[in-house]
Scaffold this motif. Structure first.
Motif: not given
Length: 797
Positions: A623, A560, A715, A662, A480, A666, A515
């Motif tokens: 997302v 990601w 995140v 996730i 990430t 998110e 995101h």
């Protein structure tokens, strides 16, 4: 034998003429007659001014110039005289550095009495090989042969230029159609008015309002184009998947590519006119080889700007057509292959010409000239580039392929400038656009990098740059990367990431924006990751919580990344090296530059039902669309721009840990919503049992609060924060075992949409096999209903 010898010697002299000016000028029809006279007399020697110097003699020698005027007036139509003499004046200035003697200066030799006393020469006359001391005329047969030779050459010269420009006409038409297609799509989307999306809306057939007849006709045509041309691949289910190592295009892409191959092949093969006795080359074979070589060379040059145009990221035609970069890259590769074959044909044709015309020795001598050996170098470089551009090399050794591609492309440009330098810049208009296109693309890349990563903070009056926080989760096998920037994020965006302080800092890689968290400002003293990155304090972990106190107008963008080889493996190794037994995962602070944003959002908001099909890290594409949907539904009625009443996410992934992370971060705000359904699949069930995910209580938050909660969620969390636990009401969302039935899910969604009179959009992003299965299933559904559309997020190179 003597006549043949004389003709051969004259032909050799005319080849010199041909090399010096005939190739470098395309003349009009009314200039051909005088030009033919100029060419014939160019092989004769007159005593006096300019002896031994082709252009000086032809332009300044009174005996030769008087002969040109006299023969031209004898055989050429009066209407061709002024244009023809104007053309000769241009040649004299450009190549001889002198003016053509005006007719008045040789008027004494142009009276009827003087002209009638001129000797009349034919090709077999022994005097043609002597130093002439008087003006001369030539026989009608010799003039006719010279005019036919000039006419044939000019015919070929005009054709090769026309056929070269035909390449631009072809692609101009393709891009125009693409632009009109996008305009039609935009018009139809604008006609789809937002509808109520509250719980009381049942999603009945009234979702499609009645339209005018013109709109219906356009919608039907647009639907047919997508159903029959743009969506289905040529060999279903192969599209993203390779078939025998080859990329399989869609029907419309194949039509365009195949048409270009056919057009290029046909234009390289037609309209050659050769005849025995040609003054340049008496035999037919060298004529044909020369015409083929020249036409192939000009068409290869014509293709060069197209190659560069279709290769750039910052391409105005990407903006106009809305096509993905992978489509432009497909066209780029095929144009490059055609141009390379034409360059090879050019080289073969010239070699055959030299030997069939009897100039083998001259070829060996000329090969030491830069214009020749650098032309060979350019052809070899283009061939190497094409060889390494095949899919196996692009996928296995992408970094090496890219370096070879760039270096040899520069070699090609430089070598071609030298190769055609003997034509005094005639071919530079084909080459300077390459420099301009490349410079424009690189300039905009730099502008994007500066804009994304540098900004001035007015409050503290200091320059601020973006900084990245990087973490690697071994359980999820995901890196990430979080980067702070002021750029406005949105769905459908991807960015190129640079790590400038590495040895290979020029490397950049595209990643989808997964995101973002928006930070309009807040209380000071926060310990969130963004504020610590901006303030320059050490980062050892990233904590959950509200990002208050962040810089005003900042966004925290998240990517990601699944590590493979090259740079992504380097990022993983750096994170693992920083990781300790007590710190899972460790956060690595690094300077990473953003370049972007690229890409455009698909108009999912214009559809009643949306099906998102994600595989692996393809969830990064989905997302942002879910975030966008939540934001649209949370907006006031006047600002609400969405028709979506039902959104379904289907996500399959090998790691259950990544799914949990996730889903609980998110996607946490989506699990309790009535208008969003999430279906999770773990495809690797050998190592761990499947658990359920907590489902937040319904009606606990308003839509606006849900949107805000998603935006403010951090995140990166520690492993302990992703453990599964029961929700207060005990509700859970399960992770299914195995692979999803892609075809069954699409068919069921399409059938449901058809029954309710809804429009369904299917968006897929993931591994090649999954994306191709989704495309094939959607195409089958499209054949049954006009209300299904397919979109795919894929980056191709």
């Amino acid at each position: 034998m003597i006549a043949t010898r004389y003709m051969l010697r004259i032909s050799l002299l005319l080849v010199g003429l041909f090399s010096s000016h005939a190739l470098s000028s395309t003349i009009s029809v009314d200039q051909e007659c005088v030009s033919a006279v100029f060419s014939i007399l160019g092989g004769l020697n007159f005593v006096g001014i300019g002896y031994g110097n082709y252009y000086v003699a032809s332009c300044q020698n009174p005996l030769k110039v008087a002969s040109i005027y006299a023969i031209s007036k004898t055989y050429c139509p009066p209407s061709d005289l002024d244009p023809g003499f104007d053309y000769l004046k241009t040649l004299c200035r450009k190549y001889g550095g002198a003016e053509l003697l005006p007719e008045e200066d040789v008027a004494a030799n142009l009276t009827d009495e003087a002209v009638n006393g001129f000797p009349v020469l034919d090709q077999a006359d022994t005097r043609v090989m002597t130093n002439l001391t008087t003006p001369v005329l030539i026989s009608r047969d010799w003039f006719d042969l010279g005019f036919k030779t000039e006419d044939e050459w000019d015919f070929e010269a005009r054709n090769r230029e026309r056929y070269g420009f035909a390449m631009y006409g072809f692609w101009g038409g393709v891009l125009l159609v693409g632009t009109l297609h996008r305009l039609a799509a935009h018009f139809l989307e604008s006609r789809q008015l937002p509808l109520p999306t509250g719980p009381e809306d049942t999603g009945s057939a009234d979702s499609r309002e009645k339209s005018r007849a013109g709109t219906k006709s356009l919608a039907y045509l647009y639907s047919q184009v997508r159903k029959r041309l743009t969506t289905p691949s040529v060999f279903p289910p192969y599209h993203r998947q390779l078939l025998f190592g080859c990329t399989i295009p869609t029907r419309i892409e194949l039509f365009v590519v195949a048409s270009y191959w056919v057009v290029s092949f046909v234009l390289c093969c037609v309209n050659y006119r050769a005849f025995e006795g040609n003054l340049y080359w008496p035999k037919v074979a060298p004529q044909i080889w020369r015409y083929i070589a020249d036409r192939a060379g000009v068409m290869a040059y014509s293709n060069l700007p197209l190659i560069w145009m279709f290769s750039g990221r910052n391409n105005i035609f990407i903006w106009l057509t809305g096509w993905q970069f992978s489509t432009f890259n497909l066209f780029h590769r095929h144009i490059a292959r055609i141009a390379t074959l034409q360059a090879i044909m050019h080289s073969i044709g010239y070699t055959a010409f030299y030997y069939t015309a009897g100039y083998g020795e001259e070829l060996r001598t000329d090969f030491h000239q830069p214009w020749l050996y650098l032309g060979v170098a350019a052809t070899i470089s283009m061939s190497v580039i094409v060889f390494f551009s095949f899919s196996w090399f692009r996928r296995k050794i992408y970094e090496s392929f890219l370096l070879i591609h760039i270096v040899l492309s520069v070699v090609v440009i430089v070598a071609l400038f030298y190769h055609t330098s003997i034509f005094d810049g005639q071919y530079d208009p084909y080459l300077w656009p390459l420099v301009a296109i490349w410079s424009f693309d690189r300039f905009l890349r730099i502008v994007r990098v500066v804009y994304c990563n540098l900004r001035v903070r007015l409050r503290k009056t200091r320059l601020q740059r973006s900084t990245a926080a990087i973490a690697y989760d071994q359980d999820a096998n995901i890196i990430t990367v979080q980067i702070n920037t002021h750029v406005k994020p949105g769905p459908g965006q991807h960015y190129y990431l640079y790590q400038p302080f590495r040895l290979k800092g020029w490397e950049n890689h595209p990643f989808t924006l997964a995101h973002w968290s928006s930070h309009p400002g807040g209380q000071a003293g926060s310990t969130d990751v963004l504020s610590r990155i901006v303030d320059g304090s050490a980062v050892t972990s990233i904590e959950a919580g509200s990002p208050h106190g962040a810089v005003e107008g900042e966004n925290l963008l998240s990517f990601w990344i699944r590590p493979y080889d090259g740079w992504t493996r380097h990022l993983r190794d750096v994170c693992l090296k920083a990781q300790t037994k007590s710190q899972l995962p460790a956060i690595h602070r690094e300077t990473v530059l953003l370049e972007g944003p690229y890409g455009t959002a698909e108009p999912l908001w214009a559809y009643d039902e949306v099906l998102l099909m994600a595989g692996g890290s393809g969830i990064a594409t989905m997302v942002p669309y879910i975030l966008d949907h939540i934001a649209r539904t949370a907006a006031p009625n006047k600002l609400r721009r969405t028709r979506i009443r039902g959104l379904t996410l289907v996500w399959s992934n090998r790691s259950q840990a990544f799914i949990k992370q996730i889903a609980q971060r998110e996607l946490a705000a989506t699990l309790a919503r009535d208008d969003i359904e999430c279906m999770f699949y773990c495809t690797n069930t050998a190592k761990e049992s499947l658990d359920s995910l907590p489902l937040p209580p319904k009606d606990e938050k308003s839509a606006a609060e849900e949107c805000k909660g998603m935006a403010e969620s951090s995140v990166l969390k520690s492993k302990e924060e992703t453990d599964v636990s029961e929700a207060p009401d005990g509700a859970t969302a399960s992770i299914r075992m195995g692979r999803p039935d892609i075809a069954g899910i699409v068919e069921k969604a399409a059938a449901s949409a058809s029954e309710s009179g809804s429009r369904l959009a299917v968006l897929a992003c993931g591994p090649s096999e999954m994306a191709d299965a989704a495309r094939a299933a959607t195409y089958r559904a499209m054949r049954q209903s006009h209300s299904v559309e397919y979109f795919e997020e894929a980056f191709g190179w």
